[in-house]
Design an enzyme around this catalytic site. Sequence first.
Site, PDB file in Angstrom:
ATOM      1  N   LYS A  12       0.828  -1.208   0.000  1.00 50.10           N
ATOM      2  CA  LYS A  12       0.000   0.000   0.000  1.00 50.10           C
ATOM      3  C   LYS A  12       0.860   1.255   0.000  1.00 50.10           C
ATOM      4  CE  LYS A  12      -3.835  -2.330   2.345  1.00 50.10           C
ATOM      5  NZ  LYS A  12      -4.502  -2.605   3.635  1.00 50.10           N
ATOM      6  N   GLN A  49      -4.436  -1.077   9.888  1.00 49.03           N
ATOM      7  CA  GLN A  49      -4.349  -2.399   9.273  1.00 49.03           C
ATOM      8  C   GLN A  49      -4.924  -3.470  10.197  1.00 49.03           C
ATOM      9  OE1 GLN A  49      -3.240  -3.197   6.094  1.00 49.03           O
ATOM     10  NE2 GLN A  49      -4.008  -5.231   6.595  1.00 49.03           N
ATOM     11  N   ASP A 100     -10.881   3.185   4.409  1.00 55.27           N
ATOM     12  CA  ASP A 100     -11.199   1.760   4.302  1.00 55.27           C
ATOM     13  C   ASP A 100     -12.699   1.535   4.151  1.00 55.27           C
ATOM     14  OD1 ASP A 100      -9.121  -0.046   4.100  1.00 55.27           O
ATOM     15  OD2 ASP A 100      -8.736  -0.120   6.255  1.00 55.27           O
TER      16      ASP A 100
END
Length: 288
Positions: A55, A99, A122
């Site tokens: 990412k 994460q 997200d």
Amino acid sequence: MSLGQIIDGKAHALRLRADIAQAVIAAQAAGARAPALAVVLVGEDPASQVYVRNKIAACHEAGIISIEHRRDATLSQAELLALVAELNRDRQVDGILVQLPLPPHIDSAAVISAIAPDKDVDGFHPVNAGRLATGLDGFVPCTPLGCLRLLEATLGDISGAEAIVIGRSNIVGRPMASLLIGASATVTVAHSRSRDLPELTRRADIVVAAVGRPEMVRGHWLKPGCTVIDVGINRVAKESGTGTRLVGDVAFAEAADVAAHITPVPGGVGPMTIACLLENTLKAASRA
């Protein structure tokens, strides 16, 4: 494999990433600062480390600033929530990504809910989930958004198509169903307790498999000429020799003999997930 055309997620993702990079350049030429994404990684989970590294590399290629916050697995929930609150207040941060999975002593739902909805790139915050479910604009989880982009690029208009989503997680299954409903498909959501899953699947023009079971969806479950989006990433033992290999939730070789279009694993949905994260970060910066 006689019928199925491979949906090249890598190629689609590269095009989207190139478009995002151009948009970042244009925004900076107009006087805006570069978008900034804060990435929080707690602990040493090997898969998470790989995901975060990929990412961050994608951010750099697109001209997006990535700000890493790496913490030991011993970090307390209170300390993590304090870090999230600090990033919420920081006007130089457009998006926040924590994460997952987090260490077991930390309540993931509490952390996700603590992220400011307008920085939730997200798309997991309950506010953004509600916006998606009710057809309002918000941040959409990156994996289902990537799936929809692949479907639209492959099929064009999917209105009226019969679709099945196998899996009902908050990360993929539920938002995927909402996206398909928003695109005017006729949607069935199936799961481990669904009766006669093969028959339900056999009716569908579009099959999205996101159940987390290696090669569960077999070729004889599928309607000839359907389109298959395989979200699964499962590591299984190699058939010969030592080591492991990656497979999806769909028995690929069988399915490719029946489906008109199918995503491979790896190289299908995965690259689109990262590209859509960049897109959400750019969207957050544009709003800010």
